[in-house]
Write an enzyme that holds these catalytic residues in place. Structure first.
Site, PDB file in Angstrom:
ATOM      1  N   LYS A  21      -1.427  -9.237   2.705  1.00  0.00           N
ATOM      2  CA  LYS A  21      -0.663  -9.087   4.189  1.00  0.00           C
ATOM      3  C   LYS A  21      -1.573  -7.830   4.802  1.00  0.00           C
ATOM      4  CE  LYS A  21       3.148  -6.066   3.863  1.00  0.00           C
ATOM      5  NZ  LYS A  21       2.770  -4.839   4.614  1.00  0.00           N
ATOM      6  N   GLU A  52      -1.674  -5.642   8.564  1.00  0.00           N
ATOM      7  CA  GLU A  52      -0.954  -4.855   9.666  1.00  0.00           C
ATOM      8  C   GLU A  52      -1.595  -5.280  10.980  1.00  0.00           C
ATOM      9  OE1 GLU A  52      -0.002  -0.820   8.679  1.00  0.00           O
ATOM     10  OE2 GLU A  52       0.759  -1.435   6.866  1.00  0.00           O
ATOM     11  N   ASP A  83       0.935  -1.366  -0.055  1.00  0.00           N
ATOM     12  CA  ASP A  83       0.117  -0.089  -0.083  1.00  0.00           C
ATOM     13  C   ASP A  83       0.849   1.244  -0.001  1.00  0.00           C
ATOM     14  OD1 ASP A  83       0.724  -0.240   2.568  1.00  0.00           O
ATOM     15  OD2 ASP A  83      -1.226  -0.363   3.582  1.00  0.00           O
ATOM     16  N   SER A  84       2.267   1.176   0.119  1.00  0.00           N
ATOM     17  CA  SER A  84       3.258   2.039  -0.035  1.00  0.00           C
ATOM     18  C   SER A  84       2.964   2.699  -1.654  1.00  0.00           C
ATOM     19  CB  SER A  84       4.719   1.844  -0.035  1.00  0.00           C
ATOM     20  OG  SER A  84       4.876   0.505  -0.941  1.00  0.00           O
ATOM     21  N   GLU A 139       8.798  -4.354  10.868  1.00  0.00           N
ATOM     22  CA  GLU A 139       9.334  -2.725  10.239  1.00  0.00           C
ATOM     23  C   GLU A 139       9.824  -2.164  11.508  1.00  0.00           C
ATOM     24  OE1 GLU A 139       6.760  -1.073   7.425  1.00  0.00           O
ATOM     25  OE2 GLU A 139       7.848   0.904   7.525  1.00  0.00           O
ATOM     26  N   ASP A 169      -0.969  -6.001  -0.174  1.00  0.00           N
ATOM     27  CA  ASP A 169      -1.557  -5.474   1.122  1.00  0.00           C
ATOM     28  C   ASP A 169      -3.089  -5.383   0.881  1.00  0.00           C
ATOM     29  OD1 ASP A 169       0.527  -5.169   2.997  1.00  0.00           O
ATOM     30  OD2 ASP A 169       1.101  -3.169   1.980  1.00  0.00           O
TER      31      ASP A 169
HETATM   32  O1  KIV Z   1       3.534  -1.023   1.750  1.00  0.00           O
HETATM   33  C1  KIV Z   1       4.771  -1.372   1.749  1.00  0.00           C
HETATM   34  O2  KIV Z   1       5.513  -1.098   0.937  1.00  0.00           O
HETATM   35  C2  KIV Z   1       5.291  -2.356   2.906  1.00  0.00           C
HETATM   36  C3  KIV Z   1       6.537  -2.407   2.953  1.00  0.00           C
HETATM   37  C4  KIV Z   1       7.180  -1.266   3.514  1.00  0.00           C
HETATM   38  C5  KIV Z   1       6.864  -3.766   4.064  1.00  0.00           C
HETATM   39  O3  KIV Z   1       4.347  -2.637   3.685  1.00  0.00           O
END
Ligand code: KIV
Length: 272
Positions: free
Chosen positions: A121, A123, A52-53, A190, A91
């Site tokens: 994934k 969190e 989600d980055s 992280e 994510d």
């Molecule tokens: O969204 C992302 O890029 C991440 C990484 C920083 C692990 O969750």
């Protein structure tokens, strides 16, 4: 079997677990589009994360919170089209799984069905365990994410190193064990101390993938745009930049502009 017809052995959760057992480190990078995913897959990166980055590096938002499930699915579809070998994790975006296990399941099913990705994934630890169990019950592989969890940035208030206090470190260790026992296939750790990253990795049976968590984790992940130097203002201590693509691309664009203006491009060979 000739080299040309040699079958590609796909990376699976089983392969990743074996790598941990054998002590072979796992490489993971983010990917959000077809062209980049194709290069990273061919390079041999074992895990591609449709993170989600994308909210930051692709869309220019300050945080990961605004990105929507539909947008994550779009990115995941583009990545999947490119991939022959890598394991692709997507994510679940903010608001698509917290506090509602049925919604979490629906979100995960949409990602798997509409993109063809291999895992999701989420969190968090104990606070989202019901959502994780529900997704796992549908046969969908789940990766956890502990330590600095950017979707909770407004709760933390800063992006500094997490779990420096004993209480938070103990909670993180409990959460990591819980995710392992519940059936997650891996955990991203992280921005925690190298000591804690190593301790957690040694305690649990599933692979840990660190970002700013020291060398003792079972693998490492970076945001590809950071590693390539496409982003230029983000400079955390854990980041190693392998290229300065910001400068290289800017220089190429300026060169092209000059060539257009002085009518050097297109030349005789570049026309019909
Ligand atoms: O969204 C992302 O890029 C991440 C990484 C920083 C692990 O969750």
């Amino acid at each position: 079997m000739s080299a040309a017809t040699k079958e590609v052995k796909r990376i699976t959760t089983h392969v990743l677990k074996n790598m941990k057992v054998q002590g072979e480190k796992i490489s993971m990078l983010t990917a959000y589009d077809y062209s980049m995913a194709r290069i990273l897959d061919e390079a041999g990166i074992e895990v591609l994360l449709v993170g989600d980055s994308a909210s930051n590096v692709m869309a220019g938002h300050e945080t990961t919170l605004p990105i929507k499930l539909d947008q994550m699915i779009y990115h995941a579809q583009s990545v999947i089209r490119a991939v022959k070998r890598s394991f692709v994790v997507v994510d679940l975006p903010f608001g698509s799984y917290q506090g509602n296990k049925m919604k979490a399941l629906e979100s995960a099913i949409r990602i798997m069905k509409e993109s063809g990705a291999h895992a999701v994934k989420l969190e968090g630890g104990e606070d989202i365990i019901e959502s994780i169990k529900k997704i796992l019950s549908a046969g969908i592989p789940v990766m956890g994410h502990l330590g600095l969890t950017p979707q909770s940035i407004y709760k933390f208030g800063t992006y500094t190193v997490r779990a420096k206090e004993e209480e938070e470190a103990s909670r993180l260790i409990r959460d990591a064990n819980l995710l392992d026992e519940t059936g997650c296939f891996g955990i991203v750790l992280e921005k925690i101390s190298a000591k804690l990253g190593k301790e957690v990795s040694e305690q649990i049976s599933i692979p840990t993938i660190g970002i700013g968590a020291g060398p003792g984790t079972d693998g490492q992940v970076l945001v590809t745009h950071d590693l390539l130097g496409i982003t230029k203002d983000f400079k955390p201590r854990f980041l190693r930049r392998y290229l300065d693509l910001y400068g290289t691309i800017k220089h190429a664009a300026q060169q092209y502009m000059l060539d257009v203006k002085r009518q050097d491009f297109p030349n005789e060979k570049e026309q019909y």
